[in-house]
Scaffold this motif. Structure first.
Motif, PDB file in Angstrom:
ATOM      1  N   LEU A  39       0.819  -1.183   0.168  1.00 51.29           N
ATOM      2  CA  LEU A  39      -0.018   0.114  -0.087  1.00 51.29           C
ATOM      3  C   LEU A  39       0.951   1.154   0.231  1.00 51.29           C
ATOM      4  N   ALA A  40       0.286   1.934  -0.771  1.00 48.66           N
ATOM      5  CA  ALA A  40       1.304   3.378  -0.856  1.00 48.66           C
ATOM      6  C   ALA A  40       0.128   4.725  -1.450  1.00 48.66           C
ATOM      7  N   THR A  46      -0.772  12.315 -11.096  1.00 49.13           N
ATOM      8  CA  THR A  46       0.474  12.267 -11.808  1.00 49.13           C
ATOM      9  C   THR A  46       1.350  11.467 -11.007  1.00 49.13           C
ATOM     10  N   GLN A  47       1.430  11.724  -9.813  1.00 48.15           N
ATOM     11  CA  GLN A  47       2.394  11.027  -8.907  1.00 48.15           C
ATOM     12  C   GLN A  47       1.794   9.382  -8.792  1.00 48.15           C
ATOM     13  N   VAL A  48       0.529   9.193  -8.624  1.00 45.15           N
ATOM     14  CA  VAL A  48      -0.039   7.917  -8.418  1.00 45.15           C
ATOM     15  C   VAL A  48       0.415   7.198  -9.655  1.00 45.15           C
ATOM     16  N   LYS A  49       0.229   7.780 -10.505  1.00 44.98           N
ATOM     17  CA  LYS A  49       0.594   7.030 -12.182  1.00 44.98           C
ATOM     18  C   LYS A  49       2.114   6.868 -12.327  1.00 44.98           C
ATOM     19  N   ALA A  50       2.734   7.743 -11.833  1.00 45.91           N
ATOM     20  CA  ALA A  50       4.266   7.471 -11.972  1.00 45.91           C
ATOM     21  C   ALA A  50       4.596   6.295 -10.971  1.00 45.91           C
ATOM     22  N   LEU A  80      -2.275  -3.016  -8.949  1.00 48.30           N
ATOM     23  CA  LEU A  80      -1.551  -3.931  -9.962  1.00 48.30           C
ATOM     24  C   LEU A  80      -1.537  -5.196  -9.216  1.00 48.30           C
ATOM     25  N   ASP A  81      -2.100  -6.208  -9.656  1.00 50.60           N
ATOM     26  CA  ASP A  81      -2.329  -7.542  -9.208  1.00 50.60           C
ATOM     27  C   ASP A  81      -1.328  -8.445 -10.133  1.00 50.60           C
ATOM     28  N   TYR A  82      -0.365  -8.894  -8.963  1.00 52.90           N
ATOM     29  CA  TYR A  82       0.837  -9.971  -9.797  1.00 52.90           C
ATOM     30  C   TYR A  82       0.503 -11.252  -9.029  1.00 52.90           C
ATOM     31  N   GLY A  83      -0.817 -11.487  -8.567  1.00 49.93           N
ATOM     32  CA  GLY A  83      -1.187 -12.942  -8.077  1.00 49.93           C
ATOM     33  C   GLY A  83      -0.827 -12.891  -6.572  1.00 49.93           C
ATOM     34  N   SER A  84       0.364 -13.241  -6.329  1.00 55.61           N
ATOM     35  CA  SER A  84       0.692 -13.363  -4.910  1.00 55.61           C
ATOM     36  C   SER A  84       1.239 -11.966  -4.248  1.00 55.61           C
ATOM     37  N   VAL A  85       1.059 -10.956  -5.060  1.00 50.86           N
ATOM     38  CA  VAL A  85       1.371  -9.618  -4.549  1.00 50.86           C
ATOM     39  C   VAL A  85       0.514  -8.727  -5.216  1.00 50.86           C
ATOM     40  N   VAL A  86      -0.204  -7.823  -4.348  1.00 51.26           N
ATOM     41  CA  VAL A  86      -1.072  -6.980  -4.741  1.00 51.26           C
ATOM     42  C   VAL A  86      -0.772  -5.472  -4.578  1.00 51.26           C
ATOM     43  N   VAL A  89      -1.902   1.440  -4.959  1.00 49.17           N
ATOM     44  CA  VAL A  89      -1.365   3.161  -5.101  1.00 49.17           C
ATOM     45  C   VAL A  89      -2.615   4.076  -5.214  1.00 49.17           C
ATOM     46  N   PHE A  90      -2.632   4.970  -4.146  1.00 47.39           N
ATOM     47  CA  PHE A  90      -3.909   5.694  -3.600  1.00 47.39           C
ATOM     48  C   PHE A  90      -3.517   7.254  -3.801  1.00 47.39           C
ATOM     49  N   GLN A  91      -4.254   8.028  -4.011  1.00 46.58           N
ATOM     50  CA  GLN A  91      -4.436   9.403  -3.738  1.00 46.58           C
ATOM     51  C   GLN A  91      -5.131   9.312  -2.049  1.00 46.58           C
TER      52      GLN A  91
END
Length: 122
Positions: A39-40, A46-50, A80-86, A89-91
């Motif tokens: 979580l971040a 702009t920063q969320v996308k970056a 971003l779903d990497y299966g074992s890691v999700v 990224v939020f505002q």
């Protein structure tokens, strides 16, 4: 890459782009959804996308692609779903509204600061 390596790469990418309130929760014992939630918070669309782009880029360089990318349209919450890691990224407003930190508070916090300094996790 194993889940821990994916999580660490994502956390380092987010930290490198100055993500705020970076947290990692180990949820593998609680759910079949994933082993880790990363979580971040970004300060603007702009920063969320970056931030999300940097995670995607760093993991792609290692041959790891997400099964799904969600939320790029509004950039209020990109997943971003990497299966074992999700990776989430939020505002700030979205992070507060959805409050995954509280929803998944039974998850085990992973010492991200220690990980970013090269110390061993769990």
């Amino acid at each position: 890459m194993n889940p821990k390596e994916i999580m660490l790469t994502a956390a380092k990418a987010l930290d490198g782009k100055k993500a705020q309130d970076l947290r990692v929760l180990a949820i593998g014992d609680l759910s079949i959804l994933a082993d880790y939630f990363v979580l971040a918070t970004g300060t603007s669309t702009t920063q969320v996308k970056a931030l999300a782009d940097e995670v995607d880029y760093q993991l792609s360089r290692q041959g790891v692609e997400p099964a799904r990318r969600e939320g790029y349209g509004s950039a209020a919450w990109i997943l971003l779903d990497y299966g074992s890691v999700v990776v989430h990224v939020f505002q700030p407003e979205s992070r507060e509204f959805y409050n995954l930190d509280k929803l998944w508070s039974d998850g085990t916090p992973v010492d991200v600061a220690g990980l970013l300094k090269g110390e061993e996790a769990e």
